[in-house]
Scaffold this motif. Structure first.
Motif, short mmCIF file in Angstrom:
data_model
loop_
_atom_site.label_atom_id
_atom_site.label_comp_id
_atom_site.label_asym_id
_atom_site.label_seq_id
_atom_site.Cartn_x
_atom_site.Cartn_y
_atom_site.Cartn_z
N LEU A 1 0.84 -1.19 0.00
CA LEU A 1 0.00 0.00 0.00
C LEU A 1 0.88 1.25 0.00
N ASP A 2 1.97 1.20 0.74
CA ASP A 2 2.88 2.34 0.83
C ASP A 2 3.49 2.67 -0.53
N GLN A 3 3.61 1.67 -1.37
CA GLN A 3 4.23 1.85 -2.69
C GLN A 3 3.19 2.12 -3.78
N THR A 4 1.89 2.16 -3.43
CA THR A 4 0.82 2.29 -4.41
C THR A 4 0.24 3.69 -4.39
N LYS A 5 0.09 4.29 -5.55
CA LYS A 5 -0.53 5.62 -5.64
C LYS A 5 -2.03 5.48 -5.43
N VAL A 6 -2.64 6.54 -4.90
CA VAL A 6 -4.07 6.52 -4.59
C VAL A 6 -4.91 6.27 -5.84
N ASP A 7 -4.47 6.76 -6.99
CA ASP A 7 -5.26 6.58 -8.20
C ASP A 7 -5.01 5.22 -8.89
N ASP A 8 -4.13 4.40 -8.32
CA ASP A 8 -3.89 3.06 -8.85
C ASP A 8 -5.16 2.22 -8.64
N PRO A 9 -5.60 1.47 -9.65
CA PRO A 9 -6.82 0.66 -9.51
C PRO A 9 -6.78 -0.35 -8.35
N SER A 10 -5.59 -0.80 -7.98
CA SER A 10 -5.50 -1.79 -6.90
C SER A 10 -5.46 -1.15 -5.51
N HIS A 11 -5.37 0.17 -5.44
CA HIS A 11 -5.21 0.85 -4.15
C HIS A 11 -6.39 0.59 -3.21
N ALA A 12 -7.61 0.70 -3.70
CA ALA A 12 -8.79 0.53 -2.84
C ALA A 12 -8.83 -0.86 -2.21
N ALA A 13 -8.54 -1.88 -3.01
CA ALA A 13 -8.55 -3.25 -2.49
C ALA A 13 -7.44 -3.45 -1.46
N LYS A 14 -6.26 -2.91 -1.74
CA LYS A 14 -5.15 -3.02 -0.80
C LYS A 14 -5.48 -2.29 0.49
N PHE A 15 -6.06 -1.10 0.37
CA PHE A 15 -6.43 -0.33 1.56
C PHE A 15 -7.44 -1.10 2.40
N GLU A 16 -8.43 -1.69 1.75
CA GLU A 16 -9.45 -2.46 2.48
C GLU A 16 -8.82 -3.64 3.21
N THR A 17 -7.87 -4.31 2.58
CA THR A 17 -7.18 -5.44 3.22
C THR A 17 -6.42 -4.96 4.45
N VAL A 18 -5.68 -3.86 4.31
CA VAL A 18 -4.93 -3.32 5.44
C VAL A 18 -5.89 -2.91 6.56
N PHE A 19 -6.98 -2.24 6.21
CA PHE A 19 -7.94 -1.77 7.21
C PHE A 19 -8.57 -2.95 7.95
N LYS A 20 -8.97 -4.00 7.23
CA LYS A 20 -9.58 -5.17 7.87
C LYS A 20 -8.59 -5.88 8.78
N THR A 21 -7.34 -5.96 8.35
CA THR A 21 -6.31 -6.58 9.18
C THR A 21 -6.10 -5.77 10.46
N LEU A 22 -6.03 -4.46 10.32
CA LEU A 22 -5.86 -3.59 11.48
C LEU A 22 -7.07 -3.69 12.41
N GLU A 23 -8.26 -3.69 11.84
CA GLU A 23 -9.48 -3.79 12.65
C GLU A 23 -9.49 -5.11 13.43
N HIS A 24 -9.11 -6.21 12.79
CA HIS A 24 -9.04 -7.51 13.47
C HIS A 24 -8.02 -7.46 14.60
N HIS A 25 -6.88 -6.85 14.34
CA HIS A 25 -5.81 -6.74 15.34
C HIS A 25 -6.31 -5.95 16.56
N VAL A 26 -6.98 -4.85 16.33
CA VAL A 26 -7.49 -4.02 17.43
C VAL A 26 -8.53 -4.80 18.25
N LYS A 27 -9.44 -5.47 17.57
CA LYS A 27 -10.47 -6.26 18.29
C LYS A 27 -9.83 -7.36 19.13
N GLU A 28 -8.81 -8.01 18.56
CA GLU A 28 -8.12 -9.05 19.30
C GLU A 28 -7.43 -8.49 20.54
#
Length: 104
Positions: A1-28
């Motif tokens: 994600l750090d290497q991906t520009k915001v307008d890259d088509p894969s950015h949204a999916a990568k961001f969602e993956t990072v966010f879900k992982t972080l959310e799981h970590h916080v809940k745990e």
């Protein structure tokens, strides 16, 4: 994600993956780790740990350095060297990203 520009088509999916992982970590942490800490440590021990964390966060590296020592005097020395380099790298990255978006 750090290497991906915001307008890259894969950015949204990568961001969602990072966010879900972080959310799981916080809940745990909230449901398992923090209750275990509260159960096994006294308030005084937690206060000492918090004070030690505060004292060391100013010299701790801000990025992972997998080949650096993890503890002891060599870790402290490595962190004192790595911290300003990490901060300079972040500053340069921030400046160059700002320039590239201004040029677009």
């Amino acid at each position: 994600l750090d290497q991906t520009k915001v307008d890259d088509p894969s950015h949204a999916a990568k961001f969602e993956t990072v966010f879900k992982t972080l959310e799981h970590h916080v809940k745990e942490e909230e449901s398992e780790v923090l209750p275990a800490i509260e159960k096994h440590f006294t308030v005084e021990e937690l206060q000492r740990l918090g004070a030690a964390f505060e004292a060391h966060k100013y010299t701790a590296a801000t990025r992972p350095h997998p080949h650096a020592p993890l503890q002891g005097p060599f870790a402290a020395a490595a962190n004192m060297i790595a911290k300003p380099i990490d901060l300079a790298r972040d500053a340069v990255r921030s400046m160059t990203q700002g320039q590239s978006s201004e040029q677009s």
